[in-house]
Design an enzyme around this catalytic site. Structure first.
Site, mmCIF file in Angstrom:
data_model
loop_
_atom_site.group_PDB
_atom_site.id
_atom_site.type_symbol
_atom_site.label_atom_id
_atom_site.label_comp_id
_atom_site.label_asym_id
_atom_site.label_seq_id
_atom_site.Cartn_x
_atom_site.Cartn_y
_atom_site.Cartn_z
ATOM 1 N N ASN A 127 45.002 2.310 -65.414
ATOM 2 C CA ASN A 127 45.966 2.992 -64.536
ATOM 3 C C ASN A 127 45.443 4.338 -64.051
ATOM 4 O O ASN A 127 45.577 4.675 -62.870
ATOM 5 C CB ASN A 127 47.309 3.162 -65.250
ATOM 6 C CG ASN A 127 47.915 1.823 -65.635
ATOM 7 O OD1 ASN A 127 47.416 0.785 -65.209
ATOM 8 N ND2 ASN A 127 48.965 1.835 -66.435
ATOM 9 N N HIS A 173 56.051 9.686 -15.644
ATOM 10 C CA HIS A 173 56.774 8.417 -15.388
ATOM 11 C C HIS A 173 55.869 7.398 -14.698
ATOM 12 O O HIS A 173 56.362 6.505 -13.998
ATOM 13 C CB HIS A 173 58.031 8.649 -14.531
ATOM 14 C CG HIS A 173 58.886 9.774 -15.016
ATOM 15 N ND1 HIS A 173 59.930 9.606 -15.893
ATOM 16 C CD2 HIS A 173 58.824 11.109 -14.748
ATOM 17 C CE1 HIS A 173 60.494 10.786 -16.152
ATOM 18 N NE2 HIS A 173 59.831 11.714 -15.481
ATOM 19 N N SER A 294 36.101 -14.024 -18.411
ATOM 20 C CA SER A 294 37.083 -15.085 -18.627
ATOM 21 C C SER A 294 36.352 -16.413 -18.698
ATOM 22 O O SER A 294 35.393 -16.645 -17.963
ATOM 23 C CB SER A 294 38.082 -15.096 -17.467
ATOM 24 O OG SER A 294 38.700 -16.362 -17.359
ATOM 25 N N LYS A 300 36.732 -12.442 -13.328
ATOM 26 C CA LYS A 300 37.328 -11.487 -14.268
ATOM 27 C C LYS A 300 36.314 -10.639 -15.024
ATOM 28 O O LYS A 300 35.260 -11.096 -15.443
ATOM 29 C CB LYS A 300 38.189 -12.219 -15.315
ATOM 30 C CG LYS A 300 39.427 -12.876 -14.784
ATOM 31 C CD LYS A 300 40.428 -11.930 -14.142
ATOM 32 C CE LYS A 300 41.065 -10.993 -15.112
ATOM 33 N NZ LYS A 300 41.918 -11.695 -16.091
ATOM 34 N N GLU A 307 41.952 -3.097 -25.134
ATOM 35 C CA GLU A 307 43.160 -3.849 -25.508
ATOM 36 C C GLU A 307 43.215 -4.064 -27.020
ATOM 37 O O GLU A 307 44.280 -4.019 -27.631
ATOM 38 C CB GLU A 307 43.188 -5.196 -24.791
ATOM 39 C CG GLU A 307 43.395 -5.058 -23.295
ATOM 40 C CD GLU A 307 43.167 -6.389 -22.587
ATOM 41 O OE1 GLU A 307 44.115 -7.169 -22.493
ATOM 42 O OE2 GLU A 307 42.029 -6.638 -22.147
HETATM 43 N N1 ARG Z 1 43.897 -3.888 -60.509
HETATM 44 C C1 ARG Z 1 44.901 -2.952 -60.921
HETATM 45 C C2 ARG Z 1 45.417 -2.142 -59.705
HETATM 46 O O1 ARG Z 1 44.751 -2.114 -58.757
HETATM 47 C C3 ARG Z 1 44.365 -1.979 -61.900
HETATM 48 C C4 ARG Z 1 45.350 -1.431 -62.831
HETATM 49 C C5 ARG Z 1 45.871 -2.513 -63.723
HETATM 50 N N2 ARG Z 1 46.730 -1.964 -64.715
HETATM 51 C C6 ARG Z 1 47.562 -2.687 -65.441
HETATM 52 N N3 ARG Z 1 48.268 -2.057 -66.296
HETATM 53 N N4 ARG Z 1 47.677 -3.971 -65.286
HETATM 54 O O2 ARG Z 1 46.454 -1.550 -59.747
#
Ligand code: ARG
Length: 475
Positions: A127, A173, A294, A300, A307
């Site tokens: 995390n 406009h 085209s 064209k 675009e």
């Molecule tokens: N692949 C996960 C993400 O991108 C990484 C973190 C995963 N953490 C967990 N507690 N499962 O968020």
């Protein structure tokens, strides 16, 4: 790639770091559904950088011996080199399909250096690891984006400098309004990009706090010196709250919102040039090499690149909407939903940088049909406001002047004879204030040169604007 492809046998999935708690391996369908390795592999250089710094931090905290530290760092560097060399063919048939880039690198490290590799994840969670990877990625890509904005601004400046005395109708406009210099028109896009540049560089300030050390959500128990780790990766501070850190994706949203605004600018610019490339306007010609034809209509020549920039703007807005929606209902702290942040971000970075590159090519190589622009500016009734301004300089209140010139315009349309071709006497039937000096005001140059304040379209104002820009761009 793994998302679509099922593993050949169950052992392909037996890499779960949490197998102690589980009685069976992940179901292949669950594994295919949860893996992010197909797209988060691009984070590998940042993941390795973060792991090296973390290894050093563990050693400083006395959790690794010097020789263990060296072994881990050597292994990580080898993995980085190997991954940089991997081809798409290598990736198509993975021996093991990992859950994400973090598990992938850890598995390879253990394979390479043995059990000691298992020490790397001490005091760290995926995390806080993914939070760091994203910040490092964003730092690099924001830098690249800024360089591309700068290059496009330089191209605009270069084209503008050569077109100060090229005149064309300015529009409101989408109706002809007042004549302007082509340089002024081009520098309008410069200013939009200048605001974009400031948004992206401002976002860099919020990429200064180092997230690693927040652990899974509560911090780490090992006394890791976060500040020292932060310093070795060039961060000036560390994040203040671990709960916030592991689920903060503001920086991703910062990039996506700045990208959305920038794409909106490129899209408006594209729209102008798509119109200008039409037979009706014919103000510019795109080079063949940057146009398409085209398959059916032989005559064209289509502005597909412009675009597509306009079209891809919707896709970038979609990514921003995806992220805002993703985040809006998430309770503290980390939730797996957050894995869905990556594809919209990576896609936006590629889309935005591609659009900036193409816009620069078009800016450098477009051919402006100056006579057509100037004829269009001369043909119409674009000098009507200047005629009213003329009467104001003779002492008439503007509202009255507007009314008189409105009557002149009406007559001119009615007779199908532009008032620029009228003799002075005819003007004088509308007001005795019209004198011989009117003819000077009734030229494009005369009208343009009057707009001589800051931000106006006169030669003097544009030259002053260019001077200011050059100081900023150091060119
Ligand atoms: N692949 C996960 C993400 O991108 C990484 C973190 C995963 N953490 C967990 N507690 N499962 O968020």
């Amino acid at each position: 790639m793994p998302k679509k492809q099922k593993p050949n046998n169950k052992s392909q999935w037996k890499s779960a770091a949490w197998e102690g708690r589980f009685k069976e391996a992940a179901d292949p369908d669950a594994a295919v559904f949860t893996t992010s390795f197909t797209f988060d592999r691009v984070l590998f250089p940042y993941d390795i950088q973060g792991s090296i710094v973390h290894t050093e931090g563990l050693a400083r905290a006395g959790l690794l011996t010097t020789s263990e530290k060296k072994t881990l760092i050597k292994g990580l560097k080898e993995i980085e080199k190997e991954m940089a060399k991997e081809t798409s063919a290598d990736l198509a048939n993975p021996v093991v399909i990992d859950e994400d880039i973090h598990m992938h690198i850890e598995r390879r490290l253990v394979e390479k250096v043995g059990e000691v590799g298992g020490k790397l994840h001490t005091g760290r969670s995926r995390n806080d690891q993914v939070a760091l990877d994203l910040i490092l990625y964003l730092r690099a890509e924001t830098g690249r984006t800024l360089a591309l904005i700068d290059a496009l601004q330089k191209s605009l400046l270069c084209r503008a400098e050569a077109e100060i005395d090229t005149f064309l109708p300015g529009y409101t406009h989408l109706q002809q309004a007042q004549p302007v210099s082509l340089a002024h028109h081009l520098l309008a896009y410069y200013e939009m990009l200048e605001r974009d540049r400031s948004r992206f560089s401002d976002s860099l300030k919020r990429l200064e706090a180092f997230p690693l050390g927040a652990g899974a959500l509560a911090g780490n128990s090992f006394g890791i010196d976060r500040k020292a780790n932060a310093k070795s990766l060039g961060f000036s501070s560390v994040t203040a709250n671990s709960l916030d850190t592991v689920c903060d994706r503001d920086a991703v949203i910062d990039y996506l919102s700045a990208a959305s605004i920038l794409m909106m600018h490129l899209s408006r610019w594209s729209e102008d040039w798509i119109l200008w490339a039409s037979t009706e306007f014919s103000y510019l010609e795109l080079p063949d090499r940057l146009s398409t034809g085209s398959s059916m209509m032989p005559q064209k020549k289509n502005p597909d690149l412009l675009e597509l920039i306009r079209g891809k703007t919707g896709r970038v807005y979609g990514s921003l909407t995806a992220l805002l929606t993703l985040m809006k209902g998430l309770p503290l702290s980390y939730n797996r939903d957050l894995q869905e942040d990556k594809e919209p971000l990576f896609d936006t970075v590629a889309t935005l940088q591609g659009a900036l590159r193409i816009m620069k090519r078009l800016t450098d190589e477009v051919h402006f049909r100056k006579p057509t622009m100037e004829n269009a500016a001369k043909e119409g009734l674009l000098l009507a406001t200047d005629v009213a301004d003329y009467l104001v300089t003779k002492g008439l209140p503007f509202r009255q002047a507007h009314k008189i010139v409105g009557q002149i315009v009406f007559k001119s349309i009615d007779e199908d004879k532009p008032f620029k071709d009228w003799p002075l006497e005819k003007f004088q039937t509308y007001s005795p204030l019209f004198k011989a000096d009117l003819s000077q005001r009734l030229t494009l140059k005369g009208a343009i040169e009057k707009k001589s304040g800051i931000g106006g379209t006169s030669q003097r104002s544009i030259k002053a604007a260019i001077k200011k820009i050059k100081t900023r761009l150091k060119v």
